[in-house]
Scaffold this active site. Sequence first.
Site, PDB file in Angstrom:
ATOM      1  N   ARG A  17      -0.079  -7.393 -12.965  1.00  0.00           N
ATOM      2  CA  ARG A  17      -0.657  -7.070 -14.278  1.00  0.00           C
ATOM      3  C   ARG A  17       0.200  -6.013 -14.966  1.00  0.00           C
ATOM      4  NH1 ARG A  17      -4.261  -5.078 -10.567  1.00  0.00           N
ATOM      5  NH2 ARG A  17      -5.901  -6.604 -10.934  1.00  0.00           N
ATOM      6  N   SER A 143       7.682   8.235 -15.230  1.00  0.00           N
ATOM      7  CA  SER A 143       6.734   8.487 -16.325  1.00  0.00           C
ATOM      8  C   SER A 143       7.169   9.755 -17.044  1.00  0.00           C
ATOM      9  CB  SER A 143       5.333   8.720 -15.747  1.00  0.00           C
ATOM     10  OG  SER A 143       4.475   9.249 -16.732  1.00  0.00           O
ATOM     11  N   TYR A 157       0.108  12.819  -9.713  1.00  0.00           N
ATOM     12  CA  TYR A 157       0.802  11.706 -10.372  1.00  0.00           C
ATOM     13  C   TYR A 157       2.180  12.169 -10.870  1.00  0.00           C
ATOM     14  CZ  TYR A 157       1.693   7.957 -13.778  1.00  0.00           C
ATOM     15  OH  TYR A 157       2.251   6.928 -14.505  1.00  0.00           O
ATOM     16  N   ILE A 190       1.601   3.283 -22.772  1.00  0.00           N
ATOM     17  CA  ILE A 190       1.752   1.826 -22.840  1.00  0.00           C
ATOM     18  C   ILE A 190       0.365   1.193 -22.649  1.00  0.00           C
ATOM     19  CG2 ILE A 190       2.956  -0.175 -21.872  1.00  0.00           C
ATOM     20  CD1 ILE A 190       4.852   2.027 -23.015  1.00  0.00           C
TER      21      ILE A 190
HETATM   22  N1  LIG Z   1       0.603   2.483 -18.791  1.00  0.00           N
HETATM   23  C1  LIG Z   1       1.209   3.619 -19.124  1.00  0.00           C
HETATM   24  O1  LIG Z   1       0.917   4.214 -20.177  1.00  0.00           O
HETATM   25  C2  LIG Z   1       2.276   4.192 -18.225  1.00  0.00           C
HETATM   26  C3  LIG Z   1       2.891   5.394 -18.645  1.00  0.00           C
HETATM   27  C4  LIG Z   1       3.876   5.950 -17.839  1.00  0.00           C
HETATM   28  C5  LIG Z   1       4.248   5.314 -16.657  1.00  0.00           C
HETATM   29  N2  LIG Z   1       3.628   4.157 -16.279  1.00  0.00           N
HETATM   30  C6  LIG Z   1       4.063   3.543 -15.016  1.00  0.00           C
HETATM   31  O2  LIG Z   1       4.327   2.170 -15.205  1.00  0.00           O
HETATM   32  C7  LIG Z   1       4.025   1.458 -13.990  1.00  0.00           C
HETATM   33  C8  LIG Z   1       3.060   0.316 -14.270  1.00  0.00           C
HETATM   34  O3  LIG Z   1       1.911   0.838 -14.877  1.00  0.00           O
HETATM   35  P1  LIG Z   1       0.738  -0.072 -15.476  1.00  0.00           P
HETATM   36  O4  LIG Z   1       0.166   0.710 -16.586  1.00  0.00           O
HETATM   37  O5  LIG Z   1       1.228  -1.454 -15.683  1.00  0.00           O
HETATM   38  O6  LIG Z   1      -0.286  -0.002 -14.235  1.00  0.00           O
HETATM   39  P2  LIG Z   1      -1.484  -0.998 -13.814  1.00  0.00           P
HETATM   40  O7  LIG Z   1      -2.452  -0.139 -13.094  1.00  0.00           O
HETATM   41  O8  LIG Z   1      -1.937  -1.782 -15.002  1.00  0.00           O
HETATM   42  O9  LIG Z   1      -0.765  -1.994 -12.778  1.00  0.00           O
HETATM   43  C9  LIG Z   1      -0.286  -1.510 -11.536  1.00  0.00           C
HETATM   44  C10 LIG Z   1      -0.217  -2.677 -10.557  1.00  0.00           C
HETATM   45  O10 LIG Z   1       0.215  -2.151  -9.287  1.00  0.00           O
HETATM   46  C11 LIG Z   1      -0.588  -2.736  -8.255  1.00  0.00           C
HETATM   47  N3  LIG Z   1      -0.629  -1.834  -7.095  1.00  0.00           N
HETATM   48  C12 LIG Z   1      -1.329  -0.678  -6.977  1.00  0.00           C
HETATM   49  N4  LIG Z   1      -1.163  -0.154  -5.757  1.00  0.00           N
HETATM   50  C13 LIG Z   1      -0.321  -0.983  -5.088  1.00  0.00           C
HETATM   51  C14 LIG Z   1       0.208  -0.982  -3.777  1.00  0.00           C
HETATM   52  N5  LIG Z   1      -0.099  -0.006  -2.903  1.00  0.00           N
HETATM   53  N6  LIG Z   1       1.050  -1.977  -3.401  1.00  0.00           N
HETATM   54  C15 LIG Z   1       1.345  -2.976  -4.278  1.00  0.00           C
HETATM   55  N7  LIG Z   1       0.838  -3.052  -5.532  1.00  0.00           N
HETATM   56  C16 LIG Z   1       0.011  -2.059  -5.920  1.00  0.00           C
HETATM   57  C17 LIG Z   1      -1.953  -2.930  -8.881  1.00  0.00           C
HETATM   58  O11 LIG Z   1      -2.729  -3.887  -8.172  1.00  0.00           O
HETATM   59  C18 LIG Z   1      -1.583  -3.344 -10.306  1.00  0.00           C
HETATM   60  O12 LIG Z   1      -1.476  -4.758 -10.425  1.00  0.00           O
HETATM   61  C19 LIG Z   1       3.463   2.500 -13.029  1.00  0.00           C
HETATM   62  O13 LIG Z   1       4.494   2.967 -12.197  1.00  0.00           O
HETATM   63  C20 LIG Z   1       2.991   3.604 -13.941  1.00  0.00           C
HETATM   64  O14 LIG Z   1       2.960   4.857 -13.290  1.00  0.00           O
HETATM   65  C21 LIG Z   1       2.642   3.590 -17.037  1.00  0.00           C
END
Ligand SMILES: NC(=O)c1ccc[n+]([C@@H]2O[C@H](COP(=O)([O-])OP(=O)(O)OC[C@H]3O[C@@H](n4cnc5c(N)ncnc54)[C@H](O)[C@@H]3O)[C@@H](O)[C@H]2O)c1
Length: 250
Positions: A17, A143, A157, A190
């Site tokens: 996702r 991040s 985090y 995001i």
């Molecule tokens: N969304 C934001 O605003 C944002 C901002 C900065 C950084 N990020 C980074 O971007 C990346 C993706 O974020 P996102 O918003 O798509 O997150 P999300 O929570 O929507 O998706 C994360 C996915 O990782 C999987 N996951 C969690 N633990 C796991 C594990 N132990 N092993 C395998 N899979 C696992 C989950 O099942 C999920 O499908 C992350 O590293 C997050 O820290 C996101």
Amino acid sequence: MDLNLKDKVGIITGAGRGIGKAIALILAREGANIIVNDIDIEVAQQVAEEIINLGRKALAIQSDISKVDDVNLMVETGMKEFGRIDILVNNASIIKRGTFEQLSEEDWDRAIDINLKGTFNCMKAVVGIMKKQRYGKIVNISSIAGKIGDLASAPCYGASKAGIACLGKSLARELASFNVNVNVVAPHAIETDMSREWPEEKRKNIIADIPLGRMGEPEDIAEAVAFLVSDKAKFITGEVLDVNGGCLMD
Ligand SMILES: NC(=O)c1ccc[n+]([C@@H]2O[C@H](COP(=O)([O-])OP(=O)(O)OC[C@H]3O[C@@H](n4cnc5c(N)ncnc54)[C@H](O)[C@@H]3O)[C@@H](O)[C@H]2O)c1
């Protein structure tokens, strides 16, 4: 720009996702075959089906990246199926809300185990393969919190995200002579499940601080990653690329 990822093989963690899914689909559209990792196999399988419908090969693998045996098995299975690993995107992470004082030892251990040690486990499992191939592209998803401290999350985090960025830079130096590039992408704000839980007031304040005036889409990150894992970025290594609508310019 043709990124020419035809027949490259990429592992994307947490690709069921959000940002990971967008990365998996964009790399597949550029020609890559994808190992779709997620701890949640149902969503990983759906993404793998979408990739197969694009005419590429895909393998959904359920593994918890914090568990070294899971990760080694995923890489072994990928090698049996595809014979090489060209790309690793360390995307899977968890977030924790709250203050430092609310943070328990268990919360701390879980964030470090999944976010930081999970990235270490995946790198450890593919580095030997990439060195032997004399070809590899690794991108760690950090991040803005790993650069300036946590804005909307508990301090475990940001600390894990700073670690991921530093680990990326260290590996970039160590692997450069093997034609393996290691880069870091630092997103902010995001639209995914991770950010949708923000209260409306917080969301408004966050958008007000973004010069481009909007939340990012998962594809905004995926496009940057696709460039970094292509040979168009072959002279870039050890870079931490901000993809944040201009909210941090450093
Ligand atoms: N969304 C934001 O605003 C944002 C901002 C900065 C950084 N990020 C980074 O971007 C990346 C993706 O974020 P996102 O918003 O798509 O997150 P999300 O929570 O929507 O998706 C994360 C996915 O990782 C999987 N996951 C969690 N633990 C796991 C594990 N132990 N092993 C395998 N899979 C696992 C989950 O099942 C999920 O499908 C992350 O590293 C997050 O820290 C996101």
